[in-house]
Design a protein around this motif. Structure first.
Motif, PDB file in Angstrom:
ATOM      1  N   GLU A 279      40.521   6.563  -1.635  1.00 16.24           N
ATOM      2  CA  GLU A 279      39.995   5.464  -2.445  1.00 16.24           C
ATOM      3  C   GLU A 279      41.116   4.587  -2.985  1.00 16.24           C
ATOM      4  N   MET A 280      42.226   5.217  -3.323  1.00 16.85           N
ATOM      5  CA  MET A 280      43.358   4.462  -3.871  1.00 16.85           C
ATOM      6  C   MET A 280      43.964   3.511  -2.830  1.00 16.85           C
ATOM      7  N   VAL A 281      44.144   4.006  -1.610  1.00 14.05           N
ATOM      8  CA  VAL A 281      44.736   3.145  -0.583  1.00 14.05           C
ATOM      9  C   VAL A 281      43.741   2.078  -0.128  1.00 14.05           C
ATOM     10  N   THR A 282      42.458   2.392  -0.168  1.00 11.11           N
ATOM     11  CA  THR A 282      41.439   1.389   0.168  1.00 11.11           C
ATOM     12  C   THR A 282      41.495   0.228  -0.819  1.00 11.11           C
ATOM     13  N   GLU A 283      41.635   0.567  -2.106  1.00 13.57           N
ATOM     14  CA  GLU A 283      41.739  -0.470  -3.134  1.00 13.57           C
ATOM     15  C   GLU A 283      43.021  -1.282  -2.964  1.00 13.57           C
ATOM     16  N   LYS A 284      44.119  -0.587  -2.632  1.00 15.47           N
ATOM     17  CA  LYS A 284      45.396  -1.274  -2.429  1.00 15.47           C
ATOM     18  C   LYS A 284      45.293  -2.277  -1.281  1.00 15.47           C
ATOM     19  N   VAL A 285      44.687  -1.854  -0.182  1.00 22.38           N
ATOM     20  CA  VAL A 285      44.534  -2.732   0.983  1.00 22.38           C
ATOM     21  C   VAL A 285      43.626  -3.917   0.661  1.00 22.38           C
ATOM     22  N   GLU A 286      42.605  -3.681  -0.140  1.00 24.37           N
ATOM     23  CA  GLU A 286      41.718  -4.769  -0.546  1.00 24.37           C
ATOM     24  C   GLU A 286      42.497  -5.853  -1.286  1.00 24.37           C
ATOM     25  N   HIS A 287      43.369  -5.423  -2.194  1.00 25.28           N
ATOM     26  CA  HIS A 287      44.158  -6.390  -2.953  1.00 25.28           C
ATOM     27  C   HIS A 287      45.186  -7.102  -2.069  1.00 25.28           C
TER      28      HIS A 287
ATOM     29  N   GLY B 206      41.363  -2.986  10.764  1.00 29.40           N
ATOM     30  CA  GLY B 206      41.569  -4.097  11.686  1.00 29.40           C
ATOM     31  C   GLY B 206      42.246  -5.305  11.074  1.00 29.40           C
ATOM     32  N   LYS B 207      43.064  -5.071  10.047  1.00 27.52           N
ATOM     33  CA  LYS B 207      43.754  -6.177   9.379  1.00 27.52           C
ATOM     34  C   LYS B 207      45.026  -6.550  10.141  1.00 27.52           C
ATOM     35  N   ASN B 208      45.223  -7.829  10.338  1.00 23.62           N
ATOM     36  CA  ASN B 208      46.384  -8.304  11.094  1.00 23.62           C
ATOM     37  C   ASN B 208      47.554  -8.570  10.149  1.00 23.62           C
ATOM     38  N   VAL B 209      48.110  -7.490   9.615  1.00 23.09           N
ATOM     39  CA  VAL B 209      49.258  -7.575   8.709  1.00 23.09           C
ATOM     40  C   VAL B 209      50.367  -6.691   9.272  1.00 23.09           C
ATOM     41  N   LYS B 210      51.537  -7.251   9.494  1.00 23.53           N
ATOM     42  CA  LYS B 210      52.653  -6.474  10.039  1.00 23.53           C
ATOM     43  C   LYS B 210      53.339  -5.712   8.919  1.00 23.53           C
ATOM     44  N   VAL B 211      53.488  -4.412   9.096  1.00 18.03           N
ATOM     45  CA  VAL B 211      54.099  -3.556   8.079  1.00 18.03           C
ATOM     46  C   VAL B 211      55.580  -3.368   8.405  1.00 18.03           C
ATOM     47  N   MET B 212      56.449  -3.672   7.436  1.00 18.21           N
ATOM     48  CA  MET B 212      57.887  -3.609   7.668  1.00 18.21           C
ATOM     49  C   MET B 212      58.619  -2.942   6.501  1.00 18.21           C
ATOM     50  N   HIS B 213      59.585  -2.095   6.839  1.00 19.98           N
ATOM     51  CA  HIS B 213      60.482  -1.548   5.823  1.00 19.98           C
ATOM     52  C   HIS B 213      61.499  -2.628   5.478  1.00 19.98           C
ATOM     53  N   ILE B 214      61.979  -2.635   4.255  1.00 25.57           N
ATOM     54  CA  ILE B 214      62.894  -3.681   3.811  1.00 25.57           C
ATOM     55  C   ILE B 214      64.163  -3.736   4.663  1.00 25.57           C
ATOM     56  N   ALA B 215      64.595  -2.602   5.215  1.00 24.07           N
ATOM     57  CA  ALA B 215      65.784  -2.610   6.082  1.00 24.07           C
ATOM     58  C   ALA B 215      65.523  -3.428   7.339  1.00 24.07           C
TER      59      ALA B 215
END
Length: 243
Positions: free
Chosen positions: A190-198, A226-235
């Protein structure tokens, strides 16, 4: 500057690109990297599960490994750095006072990547370039436990072409929390679902963080939805573009 690189388990096994880009970034900033092959897990999974005593032997191996030199030790994950900085307390708890002293000397040399770049190297602009809109997720280990808040933001604000977007409840946990995501799977979900919503409300092109574990958790939920968001580490971000 001579620097030890601590790879962390997740970067080593799951996200080798993060480890590679961390080393390349430090070399770009003039560091001579040493990788001590005897290094192993920091023991965080066992510690989080209540098996601190059983983790002591592994902690000793890690301390011994980094005692061979006096170089700063840099890792691309605040959670591992925080675990190691607590070694002295764990050894003291079980009456291992000599090891507590040895662990303290090693722990004091450990740095999160962004902390090292900004506060040790004195660099706030690495010459990176990445065009687009991004959301930065401040991991709990980095921001709350280590108190590293402004360093990653400063580095990202100086990435040419990158626009950082604020989101609702940006400081809240993503729900991973190490073994918490296993022990309390429903709450974690539930926590990660809310985070992704925001995050998706802001319509970013990138999600950036400094802890691989959080990025795996949030990235997994983004992918499942199915969200088109690229996830990247700061490095990875700081090695984009620029010369």
């Amino acid at each position: 500057m001579n620097v030890n690189f601590y790879v962390t388990c997740i970067a080593d096994i799951v996200k080798a690109g993060v480890a590679k880009n961390t080393v390349l970034l430090l070399e770009k900033l003039g560091c001579n990297i040493t990788f001590l092959e005897k290094q192993g897990c920091c023991g965080q999974p066992a510690i989080n599960s209540g098996y601190t005593k059983q983790a002591l032997s592994g902690m000793k191996v890690l301390v011994e490994t980094f005692e061979v030199n006096d170089y700063p030790i840099v890792a691309p994950a605040g959670s591992c750095v925080y675990a190691i900085k607590n070694y002295p307390e764990y050894f003291e708890r079980f009456g291992e006072m000599e090891w507590a002293e040895r662990a303290k000397k090693v722990a004091n040399r450990f740095h999160d990547l962004t902390d090292f770049i900004v506060n040790v190297l004195g660099v706030t602009n690495v010459g990176a370039q990445l065009t687009g809109k991004a959301v930065y997720h401040p991991s709990c280990s980095l921001s709350r436990k280590l108190g590293i808040v402004n360093e990653p933001l400063t580095l990202l604000q100086n990435v040419k072409g990158l626009e950082l977007l604020p989101i609702h409840n940006q400081q809240t946990c993503c729900g991973f929390g190490g073994t918490f995501s296993v022990k309390m799977a429903e709450i974690s979900g539930e926590m990660v679902t809310e985070k992704v919503e925001h995050i998706t409300e802001a319509e970013p092109e990138y999600l950036i963080g400094a802890d691989v574990s959080c990025l795996l958790n949030i990235g997994g939920r983004l992918s499942r939805e199915g969200k088109n968001v690229k996830v990247m580490h700061i490095a990875e971000v700081l090695m984009q573009g620029g010369k």
